[in-house]
Design a protein around this motif. Structure first.
Motif, PDB file in Angstrom:
ATOM      1  N   ARG A  25       0.842  -1.193   0.000  1.00 16.00           N
ATOM      2  CA  ARG A  25       0.000   0.000   0.000  1.00 16.00           C
ATOM      3  C   ARG A  25       0.878   1.244   0.000  1.00 16.00           C
ATOM      4  NH1 ARG A  25      -4.276   0.727   4.680  1.00 16.00           N
ATOM      5  NH2 ARG A  25      -2.808  -0.818   5.403  1.00 16.00           N
ATOM      6  N   VAL A  26       2.030   1.164   0.662  1.00 14.90           N
ATOM      7  CA  VAL A  26       2.962   2.288   0.719  1.00 14.90           C
ATOM      8  C   VAL A  26       3.919   2.266  -0.471  1.00 14.90           C
ATOM      9  CG1 VAL A  26       4.847   3.317   2.052  1.00 14.90           C
ATOM     10  CG2 VAL A  26       2.819   2.434   3.224  1.00 14.90           C
ATOM     11  N   THR A  27       4.549   1.124  -0.718  1.00 12.55           N
ATOM     12  CA  THR A  27       5.587   1.077  -1.754  1.00 12.55           C
ATOM     13  C   THR A  27       5.035   1.167  -3.174  1.00 12.55           C
ATOM     14  OG1 THR A  27       5.603  -1.344  -1.746  1.00 12.55           O
ATOM     15  CG2 THR A  27       7.185  -0.237  -0.307  1.00 12.55           C
ATOM     16  N   LEU A  28       3.825   0.682  -3.386  1.00 11.39           N
ATOM     17  CA  LEU A  28       3.202   0.758  -4.718  1.00 11.39           C
ATOM     18  C   LEU A  28       1.891   1.537  -4.637  1.00 11.39           C
ATOM     19  CD1 LEU A  28       3.768  -2.949  -5.851  1.00 11.39           C
ATOM     20  CD2 LEU A  28       5.115  -0.950  -6.487  1.00 11.39           C
ATOM     21  N   GLY A  29       1.876   2.559  -3.801  1.00 11.01           N
ATOM     22  CA  GLY A  29       0.668   3.333  -3.524  1.00 11.01           C
ATOM     23  C   GLY A  29       0.072   4.037  -4.723  1.00 11.01           C
ATOM     24  N   ASP A  30       0.860   4.216  -5.762  1.00 10.57           N
ATOM     25  CA  ASP A  30       0.339   4.869  -6.965  1.00 10.57           C
ATOM     26  C   ASP A  30      -0.470   3.917  -7.837  1.00 10.57           C
ATOM     27  OD1 ASP A  30       2.392   3.283  -7.887  1.00 10.57           O
ATOM     28  OD2 ASP A  30       3.504   4.903  -8.851  1.00 10.57           O
ATOM     29  N   GLY A  31      -0.529   2.630  -7.423  1.00 13.35           N
ATOM     30  CA  GLY A  31      -1.306   1.644  -8.176  1.00 13.35           C
ATOM     31  C   GLY A  31      -0.561   1.017  -9.335  1.00 13.35           C
ATOM     32  N   ILE A  32       0.646   1.446  -9.585  1.00  6.59           N
ATOM     33  CA  ILE A  32       1.452   0.879 -10.664  1.00  6.59           C
ATOM     34  C   ILE A  32       2.184  -0.337 -10.111  1.00  6.59           C
ATOM     35  CG2 ILE A  32       3.334   1.257 -12.305  1.00  6.59           C
ATOM     36  CD1 ILE A  32       0.879   2.973 -12.917  1.00  6.59           C
ATOM     37  N   TRP A  33       1.893  -1.508 -10.659  1.00  2.00           N
ATOM     38  CA  TRP A  33       2.501  -2.754 -10.176  1.00  2.00           C
ATOM     39  C   TRP A  33       3.223  -3.521 -11.280  1.00  2.00           C
ATOM     40  CZ3 TRP A  33       0.552  -7.225 -12.367  1.00  2.00           C
ATOM     41  CH2 TRP A  33      -0.669  -7.094 -13.041  1.00  2.00           C
ATOM     42  N   VAL A  34       3.203  -2.977 -12.493  1.00  2.23           N
ATOM     43  CA  VAL A  34       3.875  -3.610 -13.635  1.00  2.23           C
ATOM     44  C   VAL A  34       5.010  -2.695 -14.072  1.00  2.23           C
ATOM     45  CG1 VAL A  34       3.621  -4.454 -15.996  1.00  2.23           C
ATOM     46  CG2 VAL A  34       1.714  -4.632 -14.420  1.00  2.23           C
ATOM     47  N   PHE A  35       6.168  -3.312 -14.328  1.00  3.19           N
ATOM     48  CA  PHE A  35       7.343  -2.581 -14.758  1.00  3.19           C
ATOM     49  C   PHE A  35       7.940  -3.269 -15.979  1.00  3.19           C
ATOM     50  CE2 PHE A  35       6.700  -1.898 -10.300  1.00  3.19           C
ATOM     51  CZ  PHE A  35       6.896  -0.532 -10.144  1.00  3.19           C
TER      52      PHE A  35
END
Length: 140
Positions: free
Chosen positions: A57-67
């Motif tokens: 929730r903190v580290t990917l809080g922007d909702g972007i989970w694909v790189f």
């Protein structure tokens, strides 16, 4: 980001662990195999659930989970080599759980594995370390 896995490796591992394939898959994005395509789509559902909990929730809080493979953030999966931004084992366990549930099959053990892993990662991220030597008022 440690412990990341590519989309193809995640789907391939999950499909072998639940027995829908006997060897690693050759392609995930754009696959003609209905189960593989469904697994790719279910990764978003897994990510939605993971992003609600700590530490993601903190580290990917922007909702972007694909790189991308060079760690550029992406809105959605477009390539087999895209990386999933959360723990590899969590992604595989979540994918197995969601796939079996979507198929109407028994998913209890897979759900337990997923939630246990999610909770352990959250507990590790939220653990407070007390330094007893830092107490200034301590008598020596």
């Amino acid at each position: 980001m440690a412990g990341l896995i590519s989309v193809i490796d995640c789907i391939s591992q999950a499909s072998m662990e639940i027995g829908i394939s006997q060897r690693p898959i050759s392609t995930a994005v754009g696959s003609s195999d209905q189960d593989i395509s469904q697994m790719q789509a279910l990764l978003s559902t897994v990510a939605d659930e993971v992003l609600l909990e700590q530490p993601y929730r903190v580290t990917l809080g922007d909702g972007i989970w694909v790189f991308s493979s060079d760690m550029e953030p992406k809105e959605k999966i477009t390539s087999d080599s895209d990386l999933i931004g959360f723990d590899a084992r969590l992604a595989i366990d979540g994918l197995k759980y969601r796939f079996l549930k979507a198929k109407g099959l028994e998913f209890g053990e897979e759900m337990r594995d997923f939630l246990t892993r999610l909770n352990k990662l959250g507990a590790r991220a939220n653990a407070v370390v007390l330094d007893l030597d830092a107490d200034e008022g301590r008598v020596q």
